[in-house]
Scaffold this motif. Structure first.
Motif, mmCIF file in Angstrom:
data_model
loop_
_atom_site.group_PDB
_atom_site.id
_atom_site.type_symbol
_atom_site.label_atom_id
_atom_site.label_comp_id
_atom_site.label_asym_id
_atom_site.label_seq_id
_atom_site.Cartn_x
_atom_site.Cartn_y
_atom_site.Cartn_z
ATOM 1 N N GLU A 128 -22.630 -30.443 19.491
ATOM 2 C CA GLU A 128 -22.747 -31.296 20.668
ATOM 3 C C GLU A 128 -22.997 -32.708 20.167
ATOM 4 O O GLU A 128 -23.973 -32.950 19.450
ATOM 5 C CB GLU A 128 -23.890 -30.838 21.573
ATOM 6 C CG GLU A 128 -23.985 -31.669 22.839
ATOM 7 C CD GLU A 128 -25.129 -31.244 23.724
ATOM 8 O OE1 GLU A 128 -24.960 -31.355 24.947
ATOM 9 O OE2 GLU A 128 -26.183 -30.826 23.224
ATOM 10 N N ASP A 129 -22.092 -33.603 20.485
ATOM 11 C CA ASP A 129 -22.159 -34.986 19.988
ATOM 12 C C ASP A 129 -22.278 -35.017 18.472
ATOM 13 O O ASP A 129 -23.020 -35.830 17.906
ATOM 14 C CB ASP A 129 -23.308 -35.750 20.641
ATOM 15 C CG ASP A 129 -23.072 -35.988 22.122
ATOM 16 O OD1 ASP A 129 -21.902 -36.136 22.518
ATOM 17 O OD2 ASP A 129 -24.056 -36.012 22.882
ATOM 18 N N GLY A 130 -21.572 -34.109 17.783
ATOM 19 C CA GLY A 130 -21.555 -34.079 16.326
ATOM 20 C C GLY A 130 -22.750 -33.405 15.679
ATOM 21 O O GLY A 130 -22.827 -33.319 14.462
ATOM 22 N N VAL A 131 -23.683 -32.902 16.476
ATOM 23 C CA VAL A 131 -24.891 -32.257 15.957
ATOM 24 C C VAL A 131 -24.747 -30.746 16.118
ATOM 25 O O VAL A 131 -24.379 -30.258 17.188
ATOM 26 C CB VAL A 131 -26.145 -32.751 16.715
ATOM 27 C CG1 VAL A 131 -27.395 -32.005 16.258
ATOM 28 C CG2 VAL A 131 -26.314 -34.242 16.542
ATOM 29 N N SER A 132 -25.054 -29.997 15.060
ATOM 30 C CA SER A 132 -25.005 -28.546 15.111
ATOM 31 C C SER A 132 -26.117 -28.025 16.018
ATOM 32 O O SER A 132 -27.294 -28.265 15.767
ATOM 33 C CB SER A 132 -25.162 -27.969 13.705
ATOM 34 O OG SER A 132 -25.100 -26.570 13.745
ATOM 35 N N VAL A 133 -25.722 -27.305 17.095
ATOM 36 C CA VAL A 133 -26.711 -26.810 18.045
ATOM 37 C C VAL A 133 -26.638 -25.298 18.249
ATOM 38 O O VAL A 133 -27.475 -24.727 18.943
ATOM 39 C CB VAL A 133 -26.616 -27.531 19.411
ATOM 40 C CG1 VAL A 133 -26.896 -29.013 19.257
ATOM 41 C CG2 VAL A 133 -25.275 -27.289 20.071
ATOM 42 N N GLY A 134 -25.646 -24.634 17.648
ATOM 43 C CA GLY A 134 -25.564 -23.194 17.811
ATOM 44 C C GLY A 134 -24.571 -22.574 16.849
ATOM 45 O O GLY A 134 -23.767 -23.273 16.231
ATOM 46 N N MET A 135 -24.683 -21.259 16.725
ATOM 47 C CA MET A 135 -23.730 -20.540 15.884
ATOM 48 C C MET A 135 -23.601 -19.097 16.328
ATOM 49 O O MET A 135 -24.498 -18.549 16.964
ATOM 50 C CB MET A 135 -24.110 -20.630 14.406
ATOM 51 C CG MET A 135 -25.395 -19.947 14.029
ATOM 52 S SD MET A 135 -25.952 -20.206 12.312
ATOM 53 C CE MET A 135 -24.479 -20.281 11.373
ATOM 54 N N LEU A 136 -22.458 -18.528 15.993
ATOM 55 C CA LEU A 136 -22.186 -17.119 16.242
ATOM 56 C C LEU A 136 -21.681 -16.553 14.923
ATOM 57 O O LEU A 136 -20.757 -17.104 14.325
ATOM 58 C CB LEU A 136 -21.126 -16.961 17.335
ATOM 59 C CG LEU A 136 -20.756 -15.523 17.704
ATOM 60 C CD1 LEU A 136 -20.530 -15.418 19.206
ATOM 61 C CD2 LEU A 136 -19.532 -15.056 16.949
ATOM 62 N N ILE A 137 -22.324 -15.495 14.459
ATOM 63 C CA ILE A 137 -22.024 -14.904 13.152
ATOM 64 C C ILE A 137 -21.289 -13.590 13.368
ATOM 65 O O ILE A 137 -21.631 -12.814 14.265
ATOM 66 C CB ILE A 137 -23.328 -14.656 12.368
ATOM 67 C CG1 ILE A 137 -24.083 -15.970 12.194
ATOM 68 C CG2 ILE A 137 -23.045 -13.995 11.028
ATOM 69 C CD1 ILE A 137 -25.526 -15.808 11.747
#
Length: 146
Positions: free
Chosen positions: A64-73
């Motif tokens: 979001e706006d270039g910032v890592s805010v989540g992930m799915l593995i």
């Protein structure tokens, strides 16, 4: 453990695991295939949202706006993929970002043609809320959030 005053309400956390921000990727814009995010749920005040697929590391990253805010593995096995975990930073929950991440990843994984199995309560909960995505997964018996 985070203090109870910073825990999201059950409604805000029903699509995202209780992961701490320090558990999230710090890859940012360092690579990965950019996928068009599925706009399944309005993200309210969310900024520019992108989903990256890091195929070599087997995860999807939500920016979001270039910032890592989540992930799915996910893991891969002969003949199928298995989603094992999904998370969104606590301070970014409740705006549909988790649904965007999960739906985008499910669409992308299903497009490979191999069955997708779900071993993550967060993704199972998503499937309960959005049954139109159940055609992308193979039943595993996971019943969603506890």
């Amino acid at each position: 453990m985070r203090p109870s005053d910073t825990e999201p309400s059950p409604a805000a956390a029903d699509l995202e695991d209780q992961a701490e921000p320090s558990e999230l990727s710090t890859f940012g814009d360092s690579g990965g295939e950019v996928l068009p995010p599925t706009s399944l749920v309005s993200t309210g005040s969310a900024g520019a949202v992108r989903v990256l697929h890091h195929a070599a590391e087997r995860f999807y990253e939500l920016l979001e706006d270039g910032v890592s805010v989540g992930m799915l593995i996910y893991e891969t096995s002969p003949g199928h993929s298995s989603i094992t975990h999904a998370m969104v930073r606590a301070d970014r929950r409740g705006r549909g970002l988790g649904a965007t991440l999960i739906s985008t990843a499910l669409d992308h994984l299903a497009a490979t043609g191999a069955p997708v199995r779900v071993h993550c309560a967060t993704v199972a909960g998503f499937l309960q809320r959005f049954p139109e995505y159940t055609d992308r997964v193979q039943p595993t018996g996971h019943r969603g959030p506890r």
